[in-house]
Design a protein around this motif. Structure first.
Motif, short mmCIF file in Angstrom:
data_model
loop_
_atom_site.label_atom_id
_atom_site.label_comp_id
_atom_site.label_asym_id
_atom_site.label_seq_id
_atom_site.Cartn_x
_atom_site.Cartn_y
_atom_site.Cartn_z
N GLY A 724 0.80 -1.22 0.00
CA GLY A 724 0.00 0.00 0.00
C GLY A 724 0.83 1.26 0.00
N ASP A 725 2.16 1.12 -0.09
CA ASP A 725 3.05 2.28 -0.10
C ASP A 725 3.68 2.47 -1.47
OD1 ASP A 725 2.61 2.91 2.55
OD2 ASP A 725 4.29 1.70 3.27
N LEU A 726 4.14 3.69 -1.70
CA LEU A 726 4.86 4.03 -2.92
C LEU A 726 6.33 4.28 -2.59
CD1 LEU A 726 2.30 6.59 -4.39
CD2 LEU A 726 2.51 4.17 -4.97
N GLY A 727 7.20 3.99 -3.55
CA GLY A 727 8.61 4.23 -3.31
C GLY A 727 9.40 4.11 -4.60
N ARG A 728 10.70 4.35 -4.49
CA ARG A 728 11.58 4.18 -5.64
C ARG A 728 12.93 3.68 -5.15
NH1 ARG A 728 15.35 8.40 -6.64
NH2 ARG A 728 15.24 10.08 -5.09
N TRP A 729 13.64 3.00 -6.03
CA TRP A 729 14.98 2.51 -5.70
C TRP A 729 15.95 3.69 -5.65
CZ3 TRP A 729 15.16 -1.96 -3.63
CH2 TRP A 729 14.39 -3.03 -4.09
N LEU A 730 16.90 3.61 -4.73
CA LEU A 730 17.96 4.61 -4.65
C LEU A 730 19.23 4.04 -5.27
CD1 LEU A 730 17.44 6.06 -1.06
CD2 LEU A 730 16.84 7.11 -3.25
N PRO A 731 19.82 4.72 -6.23
CA PRO A 731 21.01 4.19 -6.89
C PRO A 731 22.27 4.40 -6.04
CG PRO A 731 20.49 6.34 -7.77
CD PRO A 731 19.39 6.02 -6.78
N GLY A 732 23.33 3.70 -6.40
CA GLY A 732 24.63 3.91 -5.77
C GLY A 732 24.76 3.24 -4.42
N ASP A 733 25.95 3.36 -3.85
CA ASP A 733 26.24 2.75 -2.56
C ASP A 733 26.00 3.74 -1.44
OD1 ASP A 733 27.04 0.39 -3.76
OD2 ASP A 733 29.12 1.08 -4.00
N CYS A 734 25.61 3.21 -0.30
CA CYS A 734 25.37 4.05 0.88
C CYS A 734 26.70 4.33 1.57
CB CYS A 734 24.42 3.34 1.83
SG CYS A 734 23.97 4.33 3.29
N ALA A 735 26.80 5.50 2.18
CA ALA A 735 28.03 5.89 2.88
C ALA A 735 28.31 5.00 4.08
CB ALA A 735 27.93 7.35 3.31
N CYS A 736 27.30 4.28 4.57
CA CYS A 736 27.51 3.41 5.73
C CYS A 736 28.28 2.15 5.36
CB CYS A 736 26.17 3.03 6.36
SG CYS A 736 25.19 1.83 5.41
N GLY A 737 28.39 1.84 4.06
CA GLY A 737 29.13 0.68 3.61
C GLY A 737 28.29 -0.56 3.39
N ARG A 738 27.02 -0.53 3.81
CA ARG A 738 26.18 -1.71 3.61
C ARG A 738 25.79 -1.83 2.14
NH1 ARG A 738 24.96 0.61 8.36
NH2 ARG A 738 25.12 -0.72 10.22
N ARG A 739 25.73 -3.07 1.69
CA ARG A 739 25.41 -3.32 0.28
C ARG A 739 23.97 -3.78 0.09
NH1 ARG A 739 30.32 -4.05 -2.33
NH2 ARG A 739 29.11 -3.85 -4.24
N THR A 740 23.17 -3.73 1.14
CA THR A 740 21.77 -4.12 1.01
C THR A 740 21.03 -3.07 0.19
OG1 THR A 740 21.42 -3.09 3.18
CG2 THR A 740 21.66 -5.47 3.12
N PRO A 741 20.01 -3.46 -0.60
CA PRO A 741 19.29 -2.51 -1.45
C PRO A 741 18.66 -1.38 -0.63
CG PRO A 741 18.72 -4.78 -2.01
CD PRO A 741 19.51 -4.84 -0.75
N ARG A 742 18.61 -0.19 -1.24
CA ARG A 742 18.01 0.98 -0.58
C ARG A 742 16.82 1.48 -1.41
NH1 ARG A 742 21.52 5.72 0.01
NH2 ARG A 742 22.23 5.14 -2.07
N PHE A 743 15.82 1.96 -0.70
CA PHE A 743 14.66 2.53 -1.37
C PHE A 743 14.18 3.74 -0.58
CE2 PHE A 743 13.32 -0.69 1.60
CZ PHE A 743 12.20 -0.18 2.23
N GLU A 744 13.47 4.62 -1.28
CA GLU A 744 12.93 5.83 -0.67
C GLU A 744 11.41 5.73 -0.63
OE1 GLU A 744 13.00 10.71 -1.27
OE2 GLU A 744 13.56 9.38 -2.92
N LEU A 745 10.83 5.99 0.52
CA LEU A 745 9.38 5.98 0.67
C LEU A 745 8.81 7.29 0.13
CD1 LEU A 745 9.04 4.45 4.25
CD2 LEU A 745 8.62 3.33 2.06
#
Length: 863
Positions: A724-745
């Protein structure tokens, strides 16, 4: 089992695996069948092949579980291609139809997801035990169960399924597996080839080798064992000694050697017909071929007459039982051993030592022996009856402790507990009751050990303060995302369709109904504990410090009890200091409690926490001890966050987790995450972001619908669930170093609505209010129509201390800052914009959760 998993094998019947042979080749090597010459060539370079696979990403147990569950479903269907092929192979090996049916049935049961999940949890402590994760969140020490490497299985020739099941255990532990079978049967090869074919990733095939050759080919056996990191072997002592002689130094030998089981009856039980029928069934069920089959019946007596009398009575019971179990005729050598044993026992009758009872056709034998010494039976329904008073149990049994396995005790309740302790002290591994000696339970140890632990190695990594916010080192390496199942997307409004089978559900959570009608979401306790563990890992990443933070849990404990209980458990998992106060109506009292107990970290919903800070402002400003706020359930406007930082000294404000009652934890924030960005809980969920109008992936960087698949949801399956939520994928690597996928709500489906001829978004209103007006209170939109073509859009703004704008100024700010709104109001003149400044009590909220209802659409056409 769900319909999604049971239906899959049916669609695969039309075509056999490409690697499945039609004739000659009998060896299975990493996805294909090969002949002797090719197998020999590959044996010469097996170490190179092993190193290549070890360099690949670790095999996830979830991959093995999925393939095994599909194979189990196929084996339950007698008409499936897999069942037909395996039945034919067993029939060609002269296995009876009854035994073939039993073998496939037992295999299907052993391969079911539920059975293997229980095995992983019992033996290795979790569904993905290979993760290098903290066992104590207060220390930077990471432990995990990693594969031992190359695991060689020297399988028994008389149990066609044993080698295959051992390989599957090796796969669950992540190993590369090479099995050696004997005889001409290709059953093990075919079964494992079918399993590998059901894994689209190819990871199972890459880790599976089955070679069929005689142990007399010592050169081949030596080549196979030379690079082994562990060897699992079955057989008699002579056979095991031959294998041990070839095992390289430092290689772990897992010895599944010969075992002996017996029944033990007190006077109360040996006169009980039920107990006698149970022992007879244990003897007949597998013709004593299982290690847990009773070969002796011991009586708690020293009286020879009682032994002889019991043997006569039991012979009649065994004779009746044999007719119910369709006995299998022994082979020539086995028959000779039985004849020799019975002949010697008959001769000893003249010495007053024995008494023989036998079927005229030789289908069963009961041999009474007045000597207590343990003696193996020649099997095939041949059983010894001997005296063994309880006072001599340790004396008689301890010398045989290496061989003792299962004891079926028939006795009164108090005696059972005493006798169980004695036989266990003497060396027995299992104790049960007559009639249940061949039974087992999911996760049961075998021969006193857990197989998966013998097939794994426990490792640890000890690091420093650079890893304070890291709960799992694997997240810094990469994310192992599972492929979503091939099923249709289930909308949030169709949640009940996912509750067809709740047989494993044990704990139910009620949703608050903020995004639809209240409903119950079902979990198994194992689901719950896994989710809370993930929640704890996410909270650590967000900046919670379990060693020093003093937390107060202010989530609602009434109708919206899920949030309160979940974070209670998350903080318990973290072993953090917690004050589980729950959201109270007396906000000033809560503020006083924060100060009194030196609480520095708060958990709760934004609107409630703001009420606490507002009504307890005097004390909390003076205290300035609240350093961290973790919120959930609602958006937390930036202006309100800035107010907490400026007025009360709050340093860190983060999402406690992104999740829902129905789907569980979905995402977490790290210390570098922007306001609406989250990392995916990739150990729990697979996320798809689909187009707004079609079930296809959204374009890169574009908004889409969030669709989740839970990896291990047992209470109810959650496959491709539209949250029931909307979001989009965030490209690139996170500064925290984790490689898990990121998305924006990007808000909920209801945040986007049509007014006039334009689509408007609630989030744009909150952004304008924060940036142009400095507004830090609640904002609510009310859509109405006057019966004509025009409609009205009311913006309600909460009056808070420090607000310096008027309703007219606010309306102008919205028109200036939101072009689409201005077009609908001023250019097209289809919408009337109004702004109201109202107190907090005027806002409509959901009854269960207290969440703000952000968009109230009262237009007739949308009712």
């Amino acid at each position: 089992m769900t319909s999604a998993t049971t239906a899959a094998p049916t669609s695969m019947r039309s075509a056999a695996p490409a690697s499945l042979p039609t004739e000659a080749p009998i060896h299975y090597w990493q996805g294909e069948f090969v002949d002797d010459a090719e197998a020999g060539r590959r044996l010469d370079v097996i170490e190179e092949r092993v190193r290549a696979v070890l360099a690949e990403p670790r095999l996830s147990p979830l991959t093995v579980l999925a393939a095994c569950d599909l194979l189990a479903a196929a084996l339950r269907d007698p008409n499936s291609r897999q069942s037909e092929a395996l039945k034919q192979e067993l029939a060609d090996s002269q296995i009876s139809a009854d035994e073939i049916e039993r073998t496939l049935r037992d295999l299907a049961q052993a391969l079911e997801r539920e059975a293997l999940e229980a095995k992983l949890l019992r033996e290795l402590g979790g569904i993905d035990p290979g993760r290098l994760a903290r066992f104590d969140f207060r220390r930077e020490i990471f432990e995990g169960w990693l594969p031992i490497g190359l695991l060689v299985h020297v399988a028994p020739g008389n149990a066609p399924a044993a080698g295959a099941l051992s390989v599957i255990e090796g796969l669950l532990a992540g190993n590369i597996n090479a099995a050696k079978t004997s005889g001409g049967s290709r059953f093990t090869q075919l079964l494992l080839a079918e399993l590998a074919d059901l894994d689209p990733s190819g990871a199972i095939a890459a880790r599976t080798i089955v070679l069929a050759f005689s142990s007399a080919r010592t050169q081949w056996l030596a080549k196979l064992l030379a690079p082994a990191d562990a060897v699992a072997a079955w057989g008699g002592e002579e056979a095991l000694a031959g294998v041990a002689a070839l095992v390289p130094a430092g290689c772990r030998l897992v010895d599944w050697g010969p075992k002996l089981s017996f029944a033990y009856l007190t006077a109360d039980a040996w006169a009980e017909p039920t107990a006698l029928r149970g022992i007879a069934a244990d003897i007949c069920r597998l013709d004593q071929q299982a290690c847990s089959s009773p070969q002796l019946v011991y009586l708690d007596t020293e009286d020879p007459e009682q032994v002889v009398a019991f043997a006569e009575r039991f012979a009649a019971v065994l004779a009746e039982a044999v007719t119910e179990f369709a006995p299998r005729a022994p082979e020539l050598l086995q028959s000779a051993e039985i004849s020799n044993t019975v002949l010697v026992a008959g001769l000893e009758e003249h010495l007053g030592l024995t008494r023989v009872h036998a079927a005229p056709d030789g289908s069963w034998h009961v041999l009474a022996d007045l000597r207590s010494a343990m003696r193996a039976s020649p099997l095939h329904r041949t059983v010894w009856v001997k005296p063994l008073p309880r006072t001599r149990i340790l004396q008689v049994l301890r010398p045989m402790r290496r061989y003792l396995q299962t004891v079926g005790i028939g006795a009164e309740r108090a005696d059972t507990a005493v006798l169980a302790g004695q036989v266990l002290a003497a060396g027995a591994q299992r104790v049960t009751v007559p009639g249940q000696m061949l039974s087992s339970y999911n996760g049961e140890p075998h021969d006193g050990v857990y197989a998966l632990q013998r097939y794994s190695r426990r490792v640890d990594v000890q690091l420093d303060e650079r890893f304070t916010t890291d709960a799992c080192l694997d997240d810094l390496v990469g994310a192992r995302e599972l492929t979503p199942p091939q099923v249709a997307v289930t909308a949030k409004t169709e949640f009940e369709q996912l509750q067809g089978d709740l047989s494993r559900a044990e704990v139910f959570f009620r949703s608050g109904g903020s995004s639809g009608a209240p409903k119950l979401s079902a979990f198994a306790w194992d689901d719950y504990h896994e989710h809370m563990r993930s929640g704890a890992e996410g909270l650590l990443a967000a900046g919670f410090e379990p060693r020093t933070d003093r937390a107060m849990n202010l989530f609602f404990g009434g109708l919206l009890y899920g949030g309160f209980l979940s974070f209670y458990s998350v903080l318990e998992t973290l072993q953090a200091v917690q004050f589980p106060m729950a959201a109270q109506d007396d906000h000033a009292l809560v503020a006083r409690s924060i100060v009194e107990h030196r609480v520095d970290t708060l958990f709760g919903m934004p609107n409630y926490l703001l009420r606490v800070f507002t009504e307890g402002a005097v004390e909390l400003r003076a205290y300035r001890g609240v350093r961290k706020v973790f919120f959930g359930g609602e958006h937390f406007p930036k202006a309100q966050q800035d107010w907490l930082r400026a007025e009360f000294g709050v340093e860190l404000i983060r999402s406690a987790a992104y999740g829902s009652v129905d789907a569980g934890p979905l995402g977490y924030q790290c210390v570098h995450a922007p306001t609406r960005a989250h990392h995916l809980f990739s150990g729990l969920q697979t996320l798809e972001i689909l187009d707004l109008d079609e079930d296809r992936p959204a374009a890169a960087g574009e908004a889409g619908r969030l669709v989740f698949t839970a990896h291990t949801r047992r209470g109810q399956r959650l496959d491709r669930y539209e949250i029931g939520d909307l979001g989009r994928w965030l490209p690139g690597d996170c500064a925290c170093g984790r490689r898990t996928p990121r998305f924006e709500l990007l808000g909920r489906f209801g945040d986007i609505f049509r007014s006039g001829s334009h689509f408007l978004n609630y989030r744009r209103f909150t952004t304008v209010a924060e940036e142009a007006l400095g507004h830090r209170g609640a904002l609510q939109l009310v859509l109405e129509e006057d019966g004509a073509a025009n409609e009205s859009l009311m913006v309600r703004l909460e009056v808070v201390d420090g607000s310096e704008f008027t309703a007219d100024a606010a309306a102008r700010a919205f028109l200036d800052g939101y072009a689409e709104l201005a077009a609908a109001v001023e250019r097209d003149q289809l919408v009337e914009l109004r702004v109201e400044l109202v107190p907090a009590a005027a806002f409509e909220r959901t009854a269960g959760s207290g969440k703000l209802r952000e968009v109230l659409d009262r237009r007739e056409r949308n009712r």
